[in-house]
Design a protein around this motif. Sequence first.
Motif, short mmCIF file in Angstrom:
data_model
loop_
_atom_site.label_atom_id
_atom_site.label_comp_id
_atom_site.label_asym_id
_atom_site.label_seq_id
_atom_site.Cartn_x
_atom_site.Cartn_y
_atom_site.Cartn_z
N UNK A 32 43.18 49.54 28.46
CA UNK A 32 42.44 48.08 28.50
C UNK A 32 41.63 48.37 27.13
N UNK A 33 40.74 48.86 26.85
CA UNK A 33 40.09 48.88 25.50
C UNK A 33 40.59 49.47 23.96
N UNK A 34 42.04 50.15 24.86
CA UNK A 34 42.35 50.98 23.14
C UNK A 34 42.08 52.05 22.69
N UNK A 35 40.95 52.93 23.63
CA UNK A 35 40.62 54.21 23.07
C UNK A 35 41.16 55.88 24.26
N UNK A 36 40.94 56.63 23.96
CA UNK A 36 40.84 57.56 24.32
C UNK A 36 40.18 57.77 25.62
N UNK A 37 40.77 58.36 27.12
CA UNK A 37 39.47 58.87 27.74
C UNK A 37 38.81 59.57 27.93
N UNK A 38 38.27 60.22 26.86
CA UNK A 38 36.93 61.41 26.69
C UNK A 38 36.01 60.41 26.22
N UNK A 39 37.17 59.54 25.27
CA UNK A 39 36.05 58.39 24.56
C UNK A 39 35.02 57.57 25.64
N UNK A 40 35.82 56.51 26.76
CA UNK A 40 34.83 56.52 27.08
C UNK A 40 34.28 57.44 28.49
N UNK A 41 34.67 58.74 28.87
CA UNK A 41 33.76 59.29 29.37
C UNK A 41 32.61 59.29 28.46
N UNK A 42 32.59 59.64 26.94
CA UNK A 42 31.04 59.69 26.12
C UNK A 42 30.57 58.45 26.75
N UNK A 43 31.30 57.28 26.48
CA UNK A 43 29.92 56.35 26.78
C UNK A 43 29.54 55.88 27.95
N UNK A 44 29.85 56.61 29.36
CA UNK A 44 29.41 56.40 30.56
C UNK A 44 28.08 57.51 30.57
N UNK A 45 28.80 58.63 30.18
CA UNK A 45 27.50 59.25 29.12
C UNK A 45 25.89 59.20 28.59
N UNK A 46 26.58 58.55 28.12
CA UNK A 46 25.93 58.55 26.63
C UNK A 46 25.23 58.82 25.94
N UNK A 212 42.44 70.98 23.74
CA UNK A 212 42.34 71.66 25.50
C UNK A 212 41.26 70.26 25.98
N UNK A 213 41.03 70.49 25.47
CA UNK A 213 39.17 69.90 26.83
C UNK A 213 39.44 67.92 26.33
N UNK A 214 39.70 67.61 25.67
CA UNK A 214 40.13 66.39 25.27
C UNK A 214 38.67 65.61 24.51
N UNK A 215 37.73 66.39 24.06
CA UNK A 215 36.45 65.29 23.46
C UNK A 215 36.82 65.04 22.40
N UNK A 216 36.04 63.77 21.99
CA UNK A 216 36.74 63.02 20.54
C UNK A 216 36.39 63.61 19.24
N UNK A 217 36.48 63.80 18.05
CA UNK A 217 35.82 64.39 16.35
C UNK A 217 34.44 65.00 16.94
N UNK A 218 33.46 63.39 16.85
CA UNK A 218 32.72 64.24 17.15
C UNK A 218 31.29 64.59 17.84
N UNK A 219 31.77 64.36 18.78
CA UNK A 219 31.63 65.07 20.09
C UNK A 219 32.30 66.88 20.02
N UNK A 220 32.93 66.67 19.40
CA UNK A 220 34.53 68.17 18.70
C UNK A 220 32.56 69.28 17.78
#
Length: 362
Positions: A32-46, A212-220
Amino acid sequence: MKQSPSTPLPPPKERRRLREAGSLTQDQVAERVGVTRATVRGWESGRTNPRGRKREAYAKLLDALAEEKPAEVAVRQGEPEPEPDPQPEPEPQEAATPLTPAQAFDALYAFCAPALVRQCYLLTGRRELARESVERSFQLAWQRWPEVAVDRDPAGWVRATAYEYALSPWHRFRPRYRYPEPPPADASDRALMAVLLELPPPYRRTLLLYDGVGLDLPETAAETEASTPAAANRLLHAREAVAARLPELSDPVELHRRLSELASTERLRAAKPPTVRTGSERRARFWTRAAIAFTIALIGTTALTVRTAPTRYEPPIAPGAEIQGVPPRVAQGALSEVEVELREKLRGGMMSGPERVLPLSR
């Protein structure tokens, strides 16, 4: 871009609660927002926060979830209601009861360990080393649990520790890891594993975290302790190396699927959480006793040194002085003229000297 005051974002825990209350998955929110699942996970974890238009769209979605019921939100967006989670949700009284440190550790281990063992296998190509890396990382996490428990991403902390241990260059000197393990049975899996092991360790780790894990580039980049451009460069070179050997894996989606299949085909099982906690406590006791024994030995050596050391100054023995007038020692043979004269002189002196004292016979 600053957040508009009309659409504020709730705290990270509230974001996740609103999504779960609306019976939405992270994939659905990401679509719905137009991002990846890893990005949403990063938003919810802070760990990260949305910016720009993504932030506005995410804020509007959360506002809709907060104002309407989950079923009404799903109908309004034109999608069927999501199926309930097959796992039973905990009772309210159980959720309100705080977990003990052992229970929290066991929950983290049960959630992360199985997937983390498979990831370490892709990093090293060794099944036993993958299990050992995960166990050592969780043992260290249990020793530092007060620090890990309050970390913003405990799973990321353990994952980074396991990756560091798995990629340590000192394993090559251990006898048990001196020879390679049997490769995967499938030919395509063997080819993919061979390509991964040929990559430099930083490139291999970046590829696994992103594809593999699905992290975004800044998290990687943060987890590999590199800048975002450096992480992107490593990712591009790793993908080019894989595509050069395996052209069918040039698509990142296909590469992600093949990495998941390769890790899932191997029967990799982690130890039970109580076993890991017991091993961590046993290692801690061992090193504590070793430190105490070393301290006692050091104190004993110091006391012995103080006991046997001299209490006053003792001057060194003076070197011998050379005596003049002594004839040099010569080998046996005929006497020289000087020696003959000296003998005659001594014989003559004995006659004119005092009477000798002779023992009397009884």
